[in-house]
Design a protein around this motif. Structure first.
Motif, PDB file in Angstrom:
ATOM      1  N   VAL A   1      15.065   7.305  -2.648  1.00 21.79           N
ATOM      2  CA  VAL A   1      14.539   6.731  -4.108  1.00 21.79           C
ATOM      3  C   VAL A   1      13.109   6.811  -4.249  1.00 21.79           C
ATOM      4  N   PRO A   2      12.695   7.055  -5.340  1.00 17.98           N
ATOM      5  CA  PRO A   2      11.102   7.236  -5.431  1.00 17.98           C
ATOM      6  C   PRO A   2      10.211   6.020  -5.466  1.00 17.98           C
ATOM      7  N   VAL A   3      10.821   4.700  -5.610  1.00 14.98           N
ATOM      8  CA  VAL A   3      10.124   3.572  -5.323  1.00 14.98           C
ATOM      9  C   VAL A   3      10.821   2.590  -4.245  1.00 14.98           C
ATOM     10  N   ASN A   4       9.802   1.797  -3.819  1.00 16.88           N
ATOM     11  CA  ASN A   4      10.275   0.587  -2.976  1.00 16.88           C
ATOM     12  C   ASN A   4      11.001  -0.393  -3.777  1.00 16.88           C
ATOM     13  N   PHE A   5      12.236  -0.556  -3.860  1.00 17.33           N
ATOM     14  CA  PHE A   5      13.193  -1.251  -4.840  1.00 17.33           C
ATOM     15  C   PHE A   5      12.607  -2.916  -4.562  1.00 17.33           C
ATOM     16  N   ASP A   6      12.205  -3.233  -3.422  1.00 19.89           N
ATOM     17  CA  ASP A   6      11.755  -4.788  -3.180  1.00 19.89           C
ATOM     18  C   ASP A   6      10.483  -5.042  -4.182  1.00 19.89           C
ATOM     19  N   TYR A   7       9.828  -4.001  -4.833  1.00 21.93           N
ATOM     20  CA  TYR A   7       8.746  -4.379  -5.779  1.00 21.93           C
ATOM     21  C   TYR A   7       9.088  -3.677  -7.057  1.00 21.93           C
ATOM     22  N   VAL A   8      10.211  -3.767  -7.494  1.00 15.03           N
ATOM     23  CA  VAL A   8      10.772  -3.591  -8.919  1.00 15.03           C
ATOM     24  C   VAL A   8      10.857  -5.136  -9.482  1.00 15.03           C
TER      25      VAL A   8
ATOM     26  N   HIS B   1      19.386   7.363 -16.287  1.00 17.11           N
ATOM     27  CA  HIS B   1      19.888   8.980 -16.499  1.00 17.11           C
ATOM     28  C   HIS B   1      19.574   9.976 -15.492  1.00 17.11           C
ATOM     29  N   THR B   2      19.420   9.371 -14.343  1.00 19.61           N
ATOM     30  CA  THR B   2      19.074  10.451 -13.116  1.00 19.61           C
ATOM     31  C   THR B   2      20.394  11.241 -12.814  1.00 19.61           C
ATOM     32  N   LYS B   3      20.016  12.595 -12.716  1.00 16.72           N
ATOM     33  CA  LYS B   3      21.256  13.413 -12.409  1.00 16.72           C
ATOM     34  C   LYS B   3      21.399  13.476 -10.963  1.00 16.72           C
TER      35      LYS B   3
ATOM     36  N   ALA C   1       0.767  -1.231  -0.005  1.00 11.98           N
ATOM     37  CA  ALA C   1       0.127  -0.076   0.125  1.00 11.98           C
ATOM     38  C   ALA C   1       0.786   1.192  -0.061  1.00 11.98           C
ATOM     39  N   PHE C   2       1.707   1.344   0.943  1.00 18.27           N
ATOM     40  CA  PHE C   2       2.827   2.327   0.883  1.00 18.27           C
ATOM     41  C   PHE C   2       3.563   2.316  -0.229  1.00 18.27           C
ATOM     42  N   ALA C   3       4.123   1.393  -0.838  1.00 17.11           N
ATOM     43  CA  ALA C   3       4.902   1.535  -2.077  1.00 17.11           C
ATOM     44  C   ALA C   3       4.239   2.096  -3.354  1.00 17.11           C
ATOM     45  N   LYS C   4       2.689   1.822  -3.316  1.00 20.79           N
ATOM     46  CA  LYS C   4       2.048   2.495  -4.283  1.00 20.79           C
ATOM     47  C   LYS C   4       1.986   3.780  -4.312  1.00 20.79           C
ATOM     48  N   GLU C   5       2.045   4.443  -3.110  1.00 21.73           N
ATOM     49  CA  GLU C   5       1.916   5.923  -2.884  1.00 21.73           C
ATOM     50  C   GLU C   5       3.446   6.622  -2.964  1.00 21.73           C
ATOM     51  N   LYS C   6       4.264   5.976  -2.713  1.00 22.36           N
ATOM     52  CA  LYS C   6       5.827   6.450  -2.364  1.00 22.36           C
ATOM     53  C   LYS C   6       6.176   7.393  -3.533  1.00 22.36           C
ATOM     54  N   PRO C   7       6.186   6.796  -4.895  1.00 22.89           N
ATOM     55  CA  PRO C   7       6.483   7.604  -5.883  1.00 22.89           C
ATOM     56  C   PRO C   7       5.983   9.134  -5.818  1.00 22.89           C
TER      57      PRO C   7
ATOM     58  N   TYR D   1       9.677   6.810 -12.960  1.00 23.01           N
ATOM     59  CA  TYR D   1       9.569   7.662 -11.608  1.00 23.01           C
ATOM     60  C   TYR D   1      10.893   8.212 -11.328  1.00 23.01           C
ATOM     61  N   PHE D   2      11.949   7.499 -11.303  1.00 21.07           N
ATOM     62  CA  PHE D   2      13.407   8.207 -11.261  1.00 21.07           C
ATOM     63  C   PHE D   2      13.500   9.348 -12.167  1.00 21.07           C
ATOM     64  N   ALA D   3      13.049   9.349 -13.377  1.00 23.53           N
ATOM     65  CA  ALA D   3      13.158  10.366 -14.249  1.00 23.53           C
ATOM     66  C   ALA D   3      12.210  11.703 -13.692  1.00 23.53           C
ATOM     67  N   SER D   4      11.097  11.415 -13.344  1.00 25.20           N
ATOM     68  CA  SER D   4      10.087  12.472 -12.921  1.00 25.20           C
ATOM     69  C   SER D   4      10.674  12.842 -11.573  1.00 25.20           C
ATOM     70  N   ALA D   5      11.404  12.247 -10.718  1.00 20.80           N
ATOM     71  CA  ALA D   5      12.009  12.677  -9.508  1.00 20.80           C
ATOM     72  C   ALA D   5      13.090  13.682 -10.010  1.00 20.80           C
ATOM     73  N   ASN D   6      14.072  13.166 -11.022  1.00 17.14           N
ATOM     74  CA  ASN D   6      14.875  14.216 -11.214  1.00 17.14           C
ATOM     75  C   ASN D   6      14.522  15.612 -11.970  1.00 17.14           C
ATOM     76  N   LYS D   7      13.424  15.379 -12.767  1.00 13.00           N
ATOM     77  CA  LYS D   7      12.802  16.697 -13.337  1.00 13.00           C
ATOM     78  C   LYS D   7      12.142  17.542 -12.254  1.00 13.00           C
ATOM     79  N   ALA D   8      11.822  17.015 -11.260  1.00 10.59           N
ATOM     80  CA  ALA D   8      11.282  17.902 -10.042  1.00 10.59           C
ATOM     81  C   ALA D   8      11.931  18.722  -9.244  1.00 10.59           C
ATOM     82  N   VAL D   9      13.400  18.777  -9.647  1.00 14.57           N
ATOM     83  CA  VAL D   9      14.290  19.470  -8.878  1.00 14.57           C
ATOM     84  C   VAL D   9      15.241  20.526  -9.560  1.00 14.57           C
ATOM     85  N   ASP D  10      15.852  21.385  -9.066  1.00 15.38           N
ATOM     86  CA  ASP D  10      16.648  22.316  -9.796  1.00 15.38           C
ATOM     87  C   ASP D  10      17.904  22.734  -9.208  1.00 15.38           C
ATOM     88  N   ARG D  11      18.351  21.611  -8.329  1.00 19.83           N
ATOM     89  CA  ARG D  11      19.610  21.859  -7.443  1.00 19.83           C
ATOM     90  C   ARG D  11      20.087  20.365  -7.047  1.00 19.83           C
TER      91      ARG D  11
END
Length: 349
Positions: A214-221, A276-278, A184-190, A241-251
């Motif tokens: 990290v934006p996912v619970n890796f146990d469920y990847v 390609h997460t920065k 349940a939490f893994a679904k919300e985490k991203p 999800y990793f890419a979206s997290a990367n795009k969400a920041v500017d620092r």
């Protein structure tokens, strides 16, 4: 690209906390309440009597040995004062600025700073940065998050005045789903992680480095689940999800290990690089030294030193190799070193 202006104190200290590639390859051992519990449990399992000196010595030895292989270390003064003194001279120092835990009787998990500290005081003790942990749910009630936003605005202003980098650690939660390892939490985490990173990238907070999950619970990847566990995310979905997290920041942002195993943390970082997460490094904690707690309880000082110089060092080396392959320099967010204008605060107009 417009030049990025960074005060000399912040710039020099971020460089001190980075390796030769501009990557923050740092070790975290600022746990307080949880460290006491881990050590007490390990002592009981080893048939030993627990005492607080064990925690002091453990942190001292971890810092003494492993700071020869990292660019920085995060410590607390309460239990890690010996570790502060024993760290390698060339290794940067990040000090915890928040009180450990939160008031469980009050809804909101509000942060609180150490009452007898200030950023100027941390600087005088040799800190190259201050770390503050904030529990955050972007979907929480507005009146709860408003307190946290104001808290970080004040903190950011203090960081500007003291000219010291601020590392803000974001730990997401949902009070309706207390088990953070559940499906349940893994679904919300991203969504929780991405929206939190977006919020704290806002300039009004003046956060220098975001320390994030990290934006996912890796146990469920897909491809990384244990036998009999159904994946929740495909590899493609996790990468998005990793890419979206990367795009969400500017620092600059770095990953925390969040108590996962050394193998899982390596998989997460490798996956982040392949996506390609920065990201700009890590503050890796229990994934690096957790096994050493039981070794110390069973074999004492000499046994721990041997473990740190072998398995502990190997854990660090493997992480460093992954970082040098997949992470990017913190200053790439600003167009590289040549695009940064370093200014001295005393001549700032």
């Amino acid at each position: 690209m417009v030049k990025k202006r960074i005060s000399r104190g912040k710039f020099d200290k971020l460089q001190k906390l980075s390796n030769d590639h501009g990557i923050i390859a740092a070790l975290a051992i600022d746990q307080r309440g949880s460290m006491k519990r881990m050590m007490e449990a390990a002592a009981q399992q080893a048939g030993k009597n627990y005492n607080i000196e064990m925690v002091y010595e453990f942190k001292e030895l971890v810092s003494q040995v492993l700071t020869n292989h990292v660019s920085g270390i995060l410590l607390d003064e309460e239990l890690g004062f010996k570790g502060i003194k024993s760290k390698a001279k060339q290794t940067g120092l990040i000090l915890s600025y928040e009180k450990t835990g939160y008031d469980v009787k009050t809804v909101g998990r509000f942060p609180e700073l150490l009452p007898n500290e200030s950023l100027h005081r941390l600087l005088s003790k040799g800190a190259d940065a201050a770390k503050v942990l904030v529990y955050y749910n972007p979907n929480d009630k507005a009146e709860i998050n408003d307190v946290k936003h104001a808290f970080l605005e004040r903190l950011g202003a203090e960081g500007l005045a003291a000219d010291i980098p601020l590392f803000v650690e974001i730990v997401t939660y949902d009070d309706a789903i207390p088990d953070t390892k559940s499906v349940a939490f893994a679904k919300e985490k991203p969504q929780l992680v991405i929206d939190s990173m977006r919020e704290f990238s806002k300039e009004k907070y003046h956060i220098d480095v975001i320390k994030t999950e990290v934006p996912v619970n890796f146990d469920y990847v897909e491809g990384y689940t244990a036998d009999g566990v159904a994946p929740l995310y495909t590899k493609e979905e996790a990468a998005k999800y990793f890419a979206s997290a990367n795009k969400a920041v500017d620092r600059p942002f770095i990953y925390l290990s969040a108590g996962v195993s050394a193998e899982t943390f390596r998989n997460e970082l490798t996956f982040a690089g392949e996506s390609h997460t920065k990201y700009n490094g890590i503050l890796g904690g229990r994934a690096t030294w957790l096994q050493g707690v039981q070794v110390y309880a069973q074999k004492g000082r000499d046994g721990l030193i041997e473990w740190l110089n072998t398995q502990g060092k190997q854990n660090i080396t493997e992480l460093n190799d992954i970082l040098n392959e997949g992470a990017t320099p913190w200053y790439d967010w600003y167009g590289g070193l040549d695009n940064i204008e370093v200014f001295d605060k005393d001549i700032m107009k």
